[in-house]
Motif scaffolding. Structure first.
Motif, PDB file in Angstrom:
ATOM      1  N   LYS A   1       0.838  -1.200   0.000  1.00 50.45           N
ATOM      2  CA  LYS A   1       0.000   0.000   0.000  1.00 50.45           C
ATOM      3  C   LYS A   1       0.876   1.254   0.000  1.00 50.45           C
ATOM      4  N   VAL A   2       0.575   2.137  -0.938  1.00 50.96           N
ATOM      5  CA  VAL A   2       1.381   3.343  -1.096  1.00 50.96           C
ATOM      6  C   VAL A   2       0.492   4.571  -0.965  1.00 50.96           C
ATOM      7  N   LEU A   3       0.936   5.516  -0.157  1.00 47.93           N
ATOM      8  CA  LEU A   3       0.235   6.798  -0.078  1.00 47.93           C
ATOM      9  C   LEU A   3       1.057   7.855  -0.806  1.00 47.93           C
ATOM     10  N   ILE A   4       0.427   8.498  -1.770  1.00 46.25           N
ATOM     11  CA  ILE A   4       1.094   9.596  -2.480  1.00 46.25           C
ATOM     12  C   ILE A   4       0.570  10.902  -1.901  1.00 46.25           C
ATOM     13  N   VAL A   5       1.471  11.724  -1.380  1.00 44.35           N
ATOM     14  CA  VAL A   5       1.071  13.022  -0.842  1.00 44.35           C
ATOM     15  C   VAL A   5       1.478  14.091  -1.854  1.00 44.35           C
ATOM     16  N   GLY A   6       0.501  14.778  -2.418  1.00 42.78           N
ATOM     17  CA  GLY A   6       0.762  15.768  -3.453  1.00 42.78           C
ATOM     18  C   GLY A   6       0.461  15.174  -4.820  1.00 42.78           C
ATOM     19  N   LEU A   7      -0.753  15.435  -5.314  1.00 39.47           N
ATOM     20  CA  LEU A   7      -1.153  14.851  -6.598  1.00 39.47           C
ATOM     21  C   LEU A   7      -0.974  15.886  -7.713  1.00 39.47           C
ATOM     22  N   GLY A   8       0.262  16.293  -7.904  1.00 42.58           N
ATOM     23  CA  GLY A   8       0.580  17.189  -9.016  1.00 42.58           C
ATOM     24  C   GLY A   8       1.011  16.353 -10.210  1.00 42.58           C
ATOM     25  N   LEU A   9       1.818  16.958 -11.053  1.00 48.37           N
ATOM     26  CA  LEU A   9       2.310  16.272 -12.248  1.00 48.37           C
ATOM     27  C   LEU A   9       3.000  14.956 -11.892  1.00 48.37           C
ATOM     28  N   MET A  10       3.956  15.026 -10.964  1.00 47.52           N
ATOM     29  CA  MET A  10       4.762  13.857 -10.645  1.00 47.52           C
ATOM     30  C   MET A  10       4.025  12.898  -9.710  1.00 47.52           C
ATOM     31  N   GLY A  11       3.385  13.430  -8.696  1.00 47.44           N
ATOM     32  CA  GLY A  11       2.616  12.584  -7.790  1.00 47.44           C
ATOM     33  C   GLY A  11       1.558  11.815  -8.574  1.00 47.44           C
ATOM     34  N   GLY A  12       0.912  12.501  -9.494  1.00 46.05           N
ATOM     35  CA  GLY A  12      -0.087  11.865 -10.343  1.00 46.05           C
ATOM     36  C   GLY A  12       0.530  10.757 -11.196  1.00 46.05           C
ATOM     37  N   ALA A  13       1.718  11.024 -11.728  1.00 45.87           N
ATOM     38  CA  ALA A  13       2.387  10.023 -12.570  1.00 45.87           C
ATOM     39  C   ALA A  13       2.752   8.779 -11.752  1.00 45.87           C
ATOM     40  N   TYR A  14       3.187   8.992 -10.516  1.00 48.95           N
ATOM     41  CA  TYR A  14       3.491   7.855  -9.635  1.00 48.95           C
ATOM     42  C   TYR A  14       2.218   7.054  -9.367  1.00 48.95           C
ATOM     43  N   ALA A  15       1.145   7.757  -9.031  1.00 50.97           N
ATOM     44  CA  ALA A  15      -0.118   7.083  -8.696  1.00 50.97           C
ATOM     45  C   ALA A  15      -0.610   6.274  -9.893  1.00 50.97           C
ATOM     46  N   TYR A  16      -0.602   6.908 -11.044  1.00 50.04           N
ATOM     47  CA  TYR A  16      -1.082   6.268 -12.283  1.00 50.04           C
ATOM     48  C   TYR A  16      -0.292   5.002 -12.592  1.00 50.04           C
ATOM     49  N   ARG A  17       1.034   5.105 -12.506  1.00 50.10           N
ATOM     50  CA  ARG A  17       1.854   3.957 -12.892  1.00 50.10           C
ATOM     51  C   ARG A  17       1.850   2.852 -11.834  1.00 50.10           C
ATOM     52  N   LEU A  18       1.861   3.244 -10.570  1.00 47.75           N
ATOM     53  CA  LEU A  18       1.896   2.218  -9.515  1.00 47.75           C
ATOM     54  C   LEU A  18       0.552   1.492  -9.423  1.00 47.75           C
ATOM     55  N   SER A  19      -0.556   2.211  -9.613  1.00 41.29           N
ATOM     56  CA  SER A  19      -1.843   1.503  -9.546  1.00 41.29           C
ATOM     57  C   SER A  19      -1.966   0.538 -10.728  1.00 41.29           C
ATOM     58  N   ASN A  20      -1.412   0.943 -11.881  1.00 40.49           N
ATOM     59  CA  ASN A  20      -1.400   0.022 -13.031  1.00 40.49           C
ATOM     60  C   ASN A  20      -0.534  -1.212 -12.786  1.00 40.49           C
ATOM     61  N   LYS A  21       0.391  -1.105 -11.845  1.00 41.93           N
ATOM     62  CA  LYS A  21       1.284  -2.225 -11.546  1.00 41.93           C
ATOM     63  C   LYS A  21       0.738  -3.078 -10.399  1.00 41.93           C
ATOM     64  N   GLY A  22      -0.474  -2.790  -9.954  1.00 41.13           N
ATOM     65  CA  GLY A  22      -1.110  -3.626  -8.943  1.00 41.13           C
ATOM     66  C   GLY A  22      -0.938  -3.154  -7.508  1.00 41.13           C
ATOM     67  N   TYR A  23      -0.286  -2.025  -7.308  1.00 40.56           N
ATOM     68  CA  TYR A  23      -0.181  -1.479  -5.949  1.00 40.56           C
ATOM     69  C   TYR A  23      -1.545  -0.915  -5.535  1.00 40.56           C
ATOM     70  N   THR A  24      -1.801  -0.935  -4.232  1.00 39.56           N
ATOM     71  CA  THR A  24      -2.948  -0.196  -3.713  1.00 39.56           C
ATOM     72  C   THR A  24      -2.461   1.226  -3.455  1.00 39.56           C
ATOM     73  N   VAL A  25      -3.021   2.190  -4.160  1.00 37.09           N
ATOM     74  CA  VAL A  25      -2.512   3.562  -4.067  1.00 37.09           C
ATOM     75  C   VAL A  25      -3.562   4.485  -3.460  1.00 37.09           C
ATOM     76  N   TYR A  26      -3.164   5.198  -2.403  1.00 40.74           N
ATOM     77  CA  TYR A  26      -4.003   6.239  -1.817  1.00 40.74           C
ATOM     78  C   TYR A  26      -3.398   7.590  -2.194  1.00 40.74           C
ATOM     79  N   GLY A  27      -4.254   8.605  -2.212  1.00 38.92           N
ATOM     80  CA  GLY A  27      -3.738   9.927  -2.574  1.00 38.92           C
ATOM     81  C   GLY A  27      -4.210  10.999  -1.623  1.00 38.92           C
ATOM     82  N   SER A  28      -3.342  11.985  -1.406  1.00 35.78           N
ATOM     83  CA  SER A  28      -3.745  13.133  -0.600  1.00 35.78           C
ATOM     84  C   SER A  28      -3.225  14.404  -1.251  1.00 35.78           C
ATOM     85  N   ASP A  29      -4.030  15.442  -1.158  1.00 37.04           N
ATOM     86  CA  ASP A  29      -3.631  16.730  -1.722  1.00 37.04           C
ATOM     87  C   ASP A  29      -4.427  17.803  -0.992  1.00 37.04           C
TER      88      ASP A  29
END
Lengths: 276, 276
Positions: B2-30
């Motif tokens: 489980k991964v929490l991304i803090v800051g859903l900007g350009l890069m945070g969004g790119a991490y979330a997008y790619r990690l969720s596609n790889k099967g990670y459980t991704v949470y986001g905060s902004d």
């Protein structure tokens, strides 16, 4: 329309390849027989020779894709073959005094220079198909003696080569602008790469460094000529650039975040304008 | 995982997008609800909130994709939620003193910083899918206190994000190198564009100017912070660059073709080495 390309290097090859695909009859000449053989084999040209005079008389357009310093001696050597109605052009990145000399010597043919603003950081005809002209600028630089028909012919060639934006302009303005957009960028990229003193820089590079320094791989003979031909403008532009870099240094020394932001806002605005 | 991304900007969004596609459980905060809604709608994250504490305790990895200056205050504010076995990381382009502070405050969790060397000249999560990580460098910068498991976890993340070259390195060396490959290039591009005083430059630009100046479109708040955090190294690199540019100017003043050729040969050699 019959076109003779003199100089089958990267750019001459790209012209031959694209114009023959567009239905032009293309002849090629080069001092290197291998380049002619390559162009013949790939059907970039229908005929070729190390002796350009074999094709000069029957050609409607002669494109000199050779070094700036070689242009006047070419025109001088073959001027007896030129005749009225022919157009002679070159593709040099600087438009210095050789143009006036070539214009005089080319009569009764019409000399009209142009500058295709595209290329690749490669040398030789084998890379010609990598030269992509779509999206690029194409500048025609007539003198006051240039006949209108020559300008029209070069516009047609630019269109058939696939250039996006074709403009006609004054030679001095051309040189000043090119000193900025082309030569200053190359001067910067070369200096940046030369200031790299670490052996494992490649582990630390991102897209920004890659994009900015690609042009530091440079054809030294061609570019040293271009730089020297246009040194007056290039030195002026280097000075303006240094002035701006000094403003940035000052902001860093003073730890002045507002001043940095102001510089960044300015560059963002100017550069975005260019995308339009 | 489980991964929490803090800051859903350009890069945070790119991490979330790619990690969720790889099967990670991704949470986001902004702090911006719109970014969270966008990430939820596009399925970059499975859950999101403006209150990161909702997800901190259950997350194995917390990625801080926020400005350098915001990192220490984040860690300080939420430290009570951290626990052993967790890894906290940031993606900042400079690794200055905040790392030591964050490392101390994060205990019993392990803080380990890294730097994904990729991005886009855009701001906001809507451009996240344009961030291409293939071919790019990914640098992990542990301190002497960092546990080996944290480094291994970040290597796995780098691999799953698609980075080409993953390295582990010393923080000081990182800052020195980044001052060169990233900040100096941005400083140069900004200064070059700001020295453009002509309204119709766009008619004269070729690929070289376009490539070199793309990064002059810059997120002013982020980059002014990065520049100031790393100003010591950046100023040193500017000085080395100016020294090389002076050599080139000298060659132009003296009309010294050999000296120019020598500079061009050197830059070509160094830059070609980098392509390997």
């Amino acid at each position: 329309m019959k076109v003779l390309i003199v100089g089958l290097g990267l750019m001459g090859g790209a012209y031959a390849y694209r114009l023959s695909n567009k239905g032009y009859t293309v002849y090629g000449s080069d001092i290197n027989m291998d380049s002619i053989d390559y162009a013949l084999e790939k059907k970039y040209i229908s005929n070729g020779s190390v002796h350009p005079e074999e094709f000069i008389m029957e050609s409607d357009l002669i494109v000199l894709a050779i070094y700036p310093k070689a242009i006047v001696s070419f025109v001088e050597r073959y001027k007896e073959y030129f005749h009225e109605g022919q157009v002679i052009t070159d593709i040099c990145g600087v438009k210095s005094d050789f143009i006036y000399e070539a214009t005089k010597l080319s009569k009764p043919a019409t000399y009209c220079s142009h500058h295709p603003m595209a290329g690749r950081e490669k040398i030789g005809i084998a890379y010609s198909t990598e030269c992509v002209f779509g999206g690029a600028n194409y500048l025609i630089t007539p003198t006051k003696d240039t006949k209108e028909e020559a300008i029209e012919l070069l516009k047609q060639i630019g269109t058939d080569l696939g250039f996006k934006r074709i403009s006609v302009m004054d030679i001095e303005k051309h040189n000043r602008m090119i000193g900025f957009t082309s030569q200053l960028t190359h001067a910067i990229a070369v200096s940046l790469v030369n200031s790299d003193h670490d052996s494992d820089t490649k582990y630390y590079i991102g897209d920004s460094y890659r994009d900015l320094t690609r042009i530091a791989m440079i054809n030294e003979n061609l570019w040293s000529e271009l730089f020297l031909e246009n040194r007056k403008y290039l030195l002026e532009h280097i000075a303006s650039f240094e002035f701006e870099l000094d403003l940035l240094k000052m902001a860093l020394y003073r730890e002045d975040k507002d001043a940095l932001c102001e510089l960044f806002r300015s560059s963002t605005k100017i550069r975005k304008e260019m995308e339009k």
